[in-house]
Design an enzyme around this catalytic site. Structure first.
Site, mmCIF file in Angstrom:
data_model
loop_
_atom_site.group_PDB
_atom_site.id
_atom_site.type_symbol
_atom_site.label_atom_id
_atom_site.label_comp_id
_atom_site.label_asym_id
_atom_site.label_seq_id
_atom_site.Cartn_x
_atom_site.Cartn_y
_atom_site.Cartn_z
ATOM 1 N N ASP A 51 43.165 -20.594 -20.369
ATOM 2 C CA ASP A 51 44.172 -19.608 -19.946
ATOM 3 C C ASP A 51 43.630 -18.182 -19.973
ATOM 4 O O ASP A 51 44.308 -17.242 -19.532
ATOM 5 C CB ASP A 51 45.415 -19.712 -20.834
ATOM 6 C CG ASP A 51 46.149 -21.028 -20.587
ATOM 7 O OD1 ASP A 51 45.975 -21.617 -19.501
ATOM 8 O OD2 ASP A 51 46.869 -21.486 -21.490
ATOM 9 N N ARG A 72 52.288 -29.022 -8.638
ATOM 10 C CA ARG A 72 51.266 -29.333 -9.660
ATOM 11 C C ARG A 72 51.189 -30.834 -9.952
ATOM 12 O O ARG A 72 52.199 -31.540 -9.903
ATOM 13 C CB ARG A 72 51.538 -28.509 -10.928
ATOM 14 C CG ARG A 72 51.414 -27.013 -10.638
ATOM 15 C CD ARG A 72 51.693 -26.175 -11.839
ATOM 16 N NE ARG A 72 50.727 -26.384 -12.901
ATOM 17 C CZ ARG A 72 50.835 -25.841 -14.104
ATOM 18 N NH1 ARG A 72 51.870 -25.079 -14.389
ATOM 19 N NH2 ARG A 72 49.925 -26.075 -15.011
ATOM 20 N N ARG A 103 55.905 -27.102 -28.474
ATOM 21 C CA ARG A 103 55.770 -28.307 -29.300
ATOM 22 C C ARG A 103 56.755 -28.304 -30.460
ATOM 23 O O ARG A 103 57.325 -29.349 -30.806
ATOM 24 C CB ARG A 103 54.327 -28.414 -29.828
ATOM 25 C CG ARG A 103 53.361 -28.797 -28.717
ATOM 26 C CD ARG A 103 51.964 -28.357 -29.042
ATOM 27 N NE ARG A 103 50.970 -28.881 -28.111
ATOM 28 C CZ ARG A 103 50.710 -28.352 -26.909
ATOM 29 N NH1 ARG A 103 51.393 -27.295 -26.495
ATOM 30 N NH2 ARG A 103 49.789 -28.874 -26.139
ATOM 31 N N GLN A 127 47.977 -31.003 -22.283
ATOM 32 C CA GLN A 127 49.304 -31.445 -21.821
ATOM 33 C C GLN A 127 49.317 -32.957 -21.629
ATOM 34 O O GLN A 127 50.265 -33.628 -22.030
ATOM 35 C CB GLN A 127 49.662 -30.720 -20.526
ATOM 36 C CG GLN A 127 49.823 -29.222 -20.755
ATOM 37 C CD GLN A 127 50.282 -28.465 -19.532
ATOM 38 O OE1 GLN A 127 50.348 -29.012 -18.439
ATOM 39 N NE2 GLN A 127 50.591 -27.199 -19.711
ATOM 40 N N GLY A 158 54.752 -26.130 -16.699
ATOM 41 C CA GLY A 158 54.040 -27.405 -16.716
ATOM 42 C C GLY A 158 54.100 -28.043 -18.097
ATOM 43 O O GLY A 158 54.199 -29.269 -18.231
ATOM 44 N N ARG A 204 49.575 -15.158 -15.578
ATOM 45 C CA ARG A 204 48.254 -14.757 -16.097
ATOM 46 C C ARG A 204 47.478 -13.957 -15.051
ATOM 47 O O ARG A 204 46.677 -13.088 -15.402
ATOM 48 C CB ARG A 204 47.479 -15.974 -16.568
ATOM 49 C CG ARG A 204 48.268 -16.779 -17.613
ATOM 50 C CD ARG A 204 47.449 -17.265 -18.754
ATOM 51 N NE ARG A 204 48.223 -18.229 -19.528
ATOM 52 C CZ ARG A 204 48.967 -17.928 -20.599
ATOM 53 N NH1 ARG A 204 49.032 -16.703 -21.043
ATOM 54 N NH2 ARG A 204 49.633 -18.867 -21.238
ATOM 55 N N LYS A 217 52.961 -19.567 -27.247
ATOM 56 C CA LYS A 217 53.782 -20.358 -26.307
ATOM 57 C C LYS A 217 53.550 -21.862 -26.491
ATOM 58 O O LYS A 217 54.503 -22.630 -26.567
ATOM 59 C CB LYS A 217 53.438 -19.934 -24.870
ATOM 60 C CG LYS A 217 54.177 -20.704 -23.792
ATOM 61 C CD LYS A 217 54.113 -19.985 -22.474
ATOM 62 C CE LYS A 217 52.930 -20.368 -21.618
ATOM 63 N NZ LYS A 217 53.045 -21.705 -20.986
ATOM 64 N N SER A 218 52.297 -22.266 -26.570
ATOM 65 C CA SER A 218 52.004 -23.705 -26.693
ATOM 66 C C SER A 218 52.625 -24.278 -27.969
ATOM 67 O O SER A 218 53.185 -25.379 -27.969
ATOM 68 C CB SER A 218 50.492 -23.937 -26.753
ATOM 69 O OG SER A 218 49.920 -23.731 -25.496
HETATM 70 C C1 S3P Z 1 48.787 -25.959 -22.486
HETATM 71 C C2 S3P Z 1 47.596 -26.522 -22.138
HETATM 72 C C3 S3P Z 1 46.737 -25.991 -21.078
HETATM 73 C C4 S3P Z 1 47.123 -24.584 -20.682
HETATM 74 C C5 S3P Z 1 48.590 -24.392 -20.557
HETATM 75 C C6 S3P Z 1 49.284 -24.737 -21.862
HETATM 76 C C7 S3P Z 1 49.558 -26.613 -23.552
HETATM 77 O O1 S3P Z 1 46.831 -26.843 -19.986
HETATM 78 O O2 S3P Z 1 46.483 -24.224 -19.484
HETATM 79 O O3 S3P Z 1 48.873 -23.048 -20.241
HETATM 80 O O4 S3P Z 1 50.455 -25.956 -24.133
HETATM 81 O O5 S3P Z 1 49.298 -27.770 -23.834
HETATM 82 P P1 S3P Z 1 45.901 -28.144 -19.889
HETATM 83 O O6 S3P Z 1 45.463 -28.475 -21.263
HETATM 84 O O7 S3P Z 1 46.718 -29.192 -19.283
HETATM 85 O O8 S3P Z 1 44.735 -27.701 -19.069
#
Ligand code: S3P
Length: 447
Positions: free
Chosen positions: A322, A124, A24, A171, A96, A405, A19-20
């Site tokens: 996570d 948030r 990106r 993030q 987020g 989660r 997902k991350s």
């Molecule tokens: C993420 C970073 C994490 C994670 C989120 C995804 C990302 O948050 O908890 O589910 O894709 O950059 P933080 O790094 O802000 O804690």
């Protein structure tokens, strides 16, 4: 979902794309010069939100036989397709990552935008990205201070920054990194411990100039140069380690299980959970898979073994942030006490995960207490396997709080109970892993 017997889980599976990395890839491909191809993207709702937002910003995308194709508009070529006086309205849903990373890009645009999200996302913290982006020259205004969604962002000409973040957050880091591409000269960003570095790796692949440094005390500093151009991506996304973690845990909970998970992303910024599991006594072997991508991949071989409780904290936390909900579930079945410390960030996720875990675990009769920055759990050891199997001891639902989660964590714990644990909402799992229940079902069916 729950099994009626504790038949071992056996099989070989692949989880959906990370997902991350998918967020990106969509965002950065959109501001690259030319056509990017992304294979194996995450199909969850969050990533679809990001894709939809970029379409609203004038970036065409479609799926063909090669994968997801994104026709990048260049760093300064975004052009909202619909808008009002307050700017284009972008729905970030529950995500987020969409809201925060997108702000990094919007900070460099010469048009206003209005970002909103669901109830959880609207609670948030956004000040953590608003502060550095304002310092760079963007205007970010919400209804309250510190700012939350909905918010209005107006960008433009940005200047470089030297910024020290209080939290190790990928993030926040990515939002500043993306905005820094639009600023003239060199920007510096420091975080207390390294968080996941997918943005850095992808941007390096796209030709950006990034320099990394780690201090002897563990702080991590990035230096980034503003640029006029990013090369398009040709990228195959590895399996999502965070989804894999919940299946790894299922195999570690059920005696005699043996599971293979193929082509999982094993970026060291994500695999703190493996380090923790090995400390708990787990039997996990990783076999690297060769690939040309900047993101390392491996096949994971997991065999059941009883676990012992451990303490986790410090720089391990951002590397397993996570996975802390599923770590807590494993701690319930481990021998002895486990403690999660230095994890106050858990309170600011899709739900307050410390509270969500505490109430679910306590409702099951397992001793746990909240710490200001974590959780302490008294593992029952083998007892959980024996004592609770005859009946579910719950009369009311475990509240997943619509948090994917938390829902996955208690769904895995439910495998130990003869009757399914009543969970308030599990449909939220499709936020990150629509394949999760089908995979679990397949595993249970083949027992
Ligand atoms: C993420 C970073 C994490 C994670 C989120 C995804 C990302 O948050 O908890 O589910 O894709 O950059 P933080 O790094 O802000 O804690």
């Amino acid at each position: 979902m729950s099994s009626t017997s504790l038949a071992p889980l056996r099989g070989s599976l692949s989880v959906g794309g990370d997902k991350s990395i998918t967020h990106r890839a969509i965002l950065l491909a959109s501001i690259a010069d030319g056509k990017s191809i992304i294979r194996g993207e995450n199909k969850g709702i969050d990533c679809l939100r990001t894709l939809r937002c970029m379409q609203q910003l004038g970036v065409p995308s479609f799926v063909d036989s090669q994968g997801l194709v994104i026709e990048g508009r260049g760093l300064r070529g975004l052009c909202p397709v619909l808008g009002s006086a307050s700017g284009v309205r972008l729905d970030c849903g529950n995500s987020g990552t969409t809201a925060r990373l997108l702000c990094g890009i919007l900070a460099g645009q010469h048009f206003p935008a209005f970002l909103f999200g669901d109830r959880s996302l609207s609670l948030r913290p956004m000040e953590r990205i608003a502060r550095p982006l304002r310092q760079m020259g963007a205007s970010i205004v919400g209804r309250s201070t510190p700012v939350t969604l909905p918010l209005q962002i107006a960008g433009g000409t940005l200047h470089s920054i030297s910024y020290r973040s209080q939290v190790a957050s990928a993030q926040v880091k990515s939002a500043v990194l993306f905005a820094s591409l639009y600023a003239e000269g060199e920007s510096r960003y420091t975080e207390p411990f390294p968080s996941r570095d997918h943005s850095e790796r992808m941007l390096e692949q796209m030709g950006a100039s990034i320099y990394r440094q780690e201090s002897p005390r563990g702080a991590y500093t990035l230096t980034v140069e503003g640029t006029d151009r990013l090369s398009p991506l040709d990228l195959t996304i590895p399996g999502d380690f965070s989804t894999a973690a919940y299946l790894i845990a299922a195999a570690l909970l059920i005696p005699d299980s043996a599971l293979v998970l193929r082509r999982v992303g094993v970026n060291p910024g994500r695999t703190g959970f493996l380090d923790a599991l090995r400390q708990m006594g787990a039997d996990i072997r990783t076999e690297p898979v060769f690939c040309s991508s900047p993101e390392p991949q491996a096949d994971l071989y997991i065999r059941y073994r009883p676990l012992r409780g451990i303490n986790v904290g410090g720089s391990l936390i951002p590397r397993m942030i996570d996975e802390l909900p599923i770590f807590a579930v494993l701690a319930c079945a481990a021998e002895g006490i486990s403690r999660i410390r230095d994890a106050k960030e858990l309170r600011y996720k899709e739900s307050d995960r410390i509270q969500a875990l505490l109430s679910g675990i306590s409702a099951l009769g397992i001793k746990a207490r909240a710490l200001p920055d974590g959780l302490e759990i008294e593992g029952t050891g083998e007892l959980l396997h024996r004592a609770n199997r005859t009946r579910s001891i719950l009369s009311s639902c475990i509240d997943t709080r619509g948090d994917h989660r938390i829902a996955m964590a208690f769904s895995v714990l439910s495998l130990l109970y003869q009757e399914p644990l009543p969970l308030s909402d599990v449909s939220c799992v499709s936020i990150s892993a629509p394949e999760f229940f089908p995979l679990l079902k397949k595993l249970l069916a083949s027992c």
